[in-house]
Structure formats: structure tokens, C-alpha cells
Design a protein around this motif. Structure first.
Motif, mmCIF file in Angstrom:
data_model
loop_
_atom_site.group_PDB
_atom_site.id
_atom_site.type_symbol
_atom_site.label_atom_id
_atom_site.label_comp_id
_atom_site.label_asym_id
_atom_site.label_seq_id
_atom_site.Cartn_x
_atom_site.Cartn_y
_atom_site.Cartn_z
ATOM 1 N N TYR A 4 -10.228 -6.928 1.656
ATOM 2 C CA TYR A 4 -10.391 -6.617 3.074
ATOM 3 C C TYR A 4 -11.165 -5.323 3.298
ATOM 4 O O TYR A 4 -11.674 -5.094 4.404
ATOM 5 C CB TYR A 4 -9.026 -6.537 3.749
ATOM 6 N N HIS A 105 -4.224 -10.812 8.939
ATOM 7 C CA HIS A 105 -4.485 -12.099 8.279
ATOM 8 C C HIS A 105 -3.233 -12.949 8.450
ATOM 9 O O HIS A 105 -2.199 -12.654 7.850
ATOM 10 C CB HIS A 105 -4.794 -11.885 6.808
ATOM 11 N N GLU A 108 0.099 -10.997 8.782
ATOM 12 C CA GLU A 108 0.217 -9.819 7.931
ATOM 13 C C GLU A 108 -0.893 -8.820 8.225
ATOM 14 O O GLU A 108 -2.077 -9.182 8.262
ATOM 15 C CB GLU A 108 0.164 -10.221 6.456
ATOM 16 N N VAL A 110 -3.512 -6.170 7.245
ATOM 17 C CA VAL A 110 -4.231 -6.017 5.979
ATOM 18 C C VAL A 110 -5.237 -4.863 5.997
ATOM 19 O O VAL A 110 -5.742 -4.469 4.948
ATOM 20 C CB VAL A 110 -4.947 -7.326 5.584
ATOM 21 N N ARG A 127 -5.565 -3.197 2.381
ATOM 22 C CA ARG A 127 -4.597 -3.649 1.386
ATOM 23 C C ARG A 127 -5.167 -3.517 -0.025
ATOM 24 O O ARG A 127 -6.259 -3.997 -0.318
ATOM 25 C CB ARG A 127 -4.192 -5.093 1.652
ATOM 26 N N VAL A 219 -0.183 -1.133 7.788
ATOM 27 C CA VAL A 219 -0.931 -1.170 6.522
ATOM 28 C C VAL A 219 -1.206 0.243 6.019
ATOM 29 O O VAL A 219 -1.159 0.503 4.803
ATOM 30 C CB VAL A 219 -2.220 -2.011 6.648
#
Length: 276
Positions: A4, A105, A108, A110, A127, A219
Motif C-alpha cells: 500500500y 481495504h 481494514e 492500511v 501497513r 494504521v
């Protein structure tokens, strides 16, 4: 695993645009969205500018903003933007406000970029790539005992069912006063999660979870070593009902305190203390 981080330059570009607007323009007219809940003219202007920029550069990624809602048709990747996190602080001239842009995503978080325009700090993470403040690697504190912990809490509720919700929040606050070193309420979930990552606070409790508020911060906090969970202890996602974070040693007693406080405030809620 998807990398990412390739989207970080684009996210940084978008936040640069928001930063410039926030530093140069006044809040403008206020739009009241409910009881003691408002957005400034600048909230809307920033969201339009960021949405348009990201749509032009990455049209296959959806977008969710606090002020205008969803756009784009993508069930996998979605940007989540709070154009001014801490609007009440901003309109009162407080520097405790942030631009929060996350990438989600599925459910979640990221990737995240959190900019504090009036404090000169920008946090970012993707991430698997660590967390940074102005490109300096950051990590959570190693506090192990509640009596040494500075704990930030989310705002008290306004609007619908505020009295019931604040019964729960006050129950948690009352228990925190008995056990932790200090309690802080900054008025911005993005700042709280970024400062958890940066070791400026040791835990964070918010009985709420909106993707635009939490996606970027979750994150950033996780990449700095924090655990971020729902009120039942399950890993936090955009579907969670609450946001609770801390390092791996301080989170268990914090979570137990929260669960016990909720059970006492509303016995029928169903939140049960976890074993310690």
C-alpha cells in the motif's frame, strides 16, 4: 501482500492541498448538522478539493468523506477523509485539529496520513512499513502500569441519546480518575491515535468509530506498535463500535476497566470483563 506504500505519495499530495487551504483560509460559515454538531465552510471546501484530486489521480479507488459521504463504486479500496478533525477546536482558534486521510481495504485500515497544520507535524504510515512523524520513525511508549499512564478519551456525546451515552463515558472517566496518572480530552481522534503512536499518550478510549475519524490513525498507531481493538477486545476494523488502543502491556487493564465501567453503567449492555 499488497504494498500500500505505493499510494503514499498520492495521499501526501492530497493532504498538501488540504494543508494549504487550512493554513490560509478562515472557517467561514457554519452548517449545523445536529445538536452542538457543526461543519465549517472550510470542511466542505477541503473535502471537495481532496475528493476531486484523488478521483482524477486514482479513479478506481472509492471515497468516503465526513461531509459529502461516499462516491465511486469500489468495494475493495476506499479513501476515508475527515477534512477538519476537531472542527470545534478549529473554529475556536485551537491548534488541536487535524486533516486525516486514510485508505481502507475492505474494512481494514492500511494507510494513513494525519497532518496537524498548526503544530507543524505530519504523521504517516502504510501497513508493513512503520510509522513516521515528519519522516522520523515513531514508537509507542513502554508504560506497564496504569498509575503511570496518560490516557486520552474521546469527546462526550452530543445529539441523540447523549444522556445515555454520557452515562457510559462518565463511568469510564470516573474509573480512570482512580487508576491512571492523568486523563486528556483533545477533541480529535486523529490526534489521539497519532499521539498514541508517538508516545505522547499511553492509551486512547473512544466509544465511537467513524472511518473518517479513525482509518488513518489506526494504521499509524498499529505501525508504531500499538494494539487497537473494539470494546470487546476484537481487532479494530471500520465495522467496530468503539476504538481502544495502547501497547501490549497497558491495553489489557485498560480494556478491562472499560468493559467493567460499561457493565456497571448499563448492566443489560452485555459487555463482560475479560479475564486478567
Amino acid at each position: 501482500m499488497t504494498d500500500y506504500a505505493r499510494l503514499l505519495p498520492l495521499a501526501q499530495e492530497a493532504v498538501d492541498l488540504a494543508h494549504d487551504l487550512m493554513r490560509t483560509l478562515q472557517p467561514g460559515a457554519l452548517t449545523f448538522k445536529g445538536d452542538r454538531d457543526m461543519a465549517s465552510e472550510l470542511d466542505f471546501a477541503i473535502e471537495r478539493r481532496v475528493r476531486d484530486h484523488l478521483a482524477a489521480k486514482a479513479p478506481d479507488i472509492g471515497f468516503l468523506g465526513e461531509e459529502y459521504g461516499s462516491s465511486g463504486d469500489n468495494s475493495t479500496l476506499t479513501w476515508a477523509l475527515d477534512p477538519v478533525d476537531g472542527t470545534v477546536n478549529f473554529i475556536h482558534g485551537s491548534p488541536l485539529c487535524a486533516i486525516s486521510l486514510g485508505l481502507v481495504h475492505g474494512a481494514e485500515a492500511v494507510l494513513g496520513v494525519i497532518d496537524l497544520p498548526f503544530l507543524g507535524t505530519r504523521y504517516h504510515a502504510a501497513r508493513g512499513h512503520g510509522a513516521y512523524a515528519n519522516n522520523r520513525p515513531i514508537h509507542t511508549n513502554g508504560v506497564t502500569d496504569l498509575k503511570d499512564a496518560v490516557v486520552a478519551i474521546g469527546d462526550y456525546a452530543v445529539g441523540s441519546e447523549a444522556n445515555r451515552k454520557n452515562t457510559e463515558r462518565l463511568a469510564i472517566t470516573e474509573q480512570l480518575t482512580r487508576h491512571v496518572q492523568r486523563i486528556r480530552m483533545h477533541g480529535s481522534a486523529a490526534i489521539d491515535l497519532a499521539w498514541l503512536a508517538d508516545g505522547k499518550i499511553d492509551a486512547f478510549i473512544m466509544l465511537n468509530n467513524k472511518p473518517w475519524d479513525t482509518a488513518a490513525g489506526v494504521v499509524v498507531a498499529r505501525e508504531a506498535g500499538a494494539l487497537v481493538v473494539d470494546v470487546d477486545g476484537a481487532p479494530h476494523s471500520m465495522d467496530a463500535v468503539a476504538t481502544v488502543g495502547g501497547n501490549d502491556l497497558i491495553l489489557p487493564p485498560i480494556l478491562t476497566l472499560v468493559q467493567r465501567s460499561l457493565a456497571r453503567a448499563e448492566p443489560d449492555r452485555g459487555a463482560q470483563p475479560s479475564p486478567t
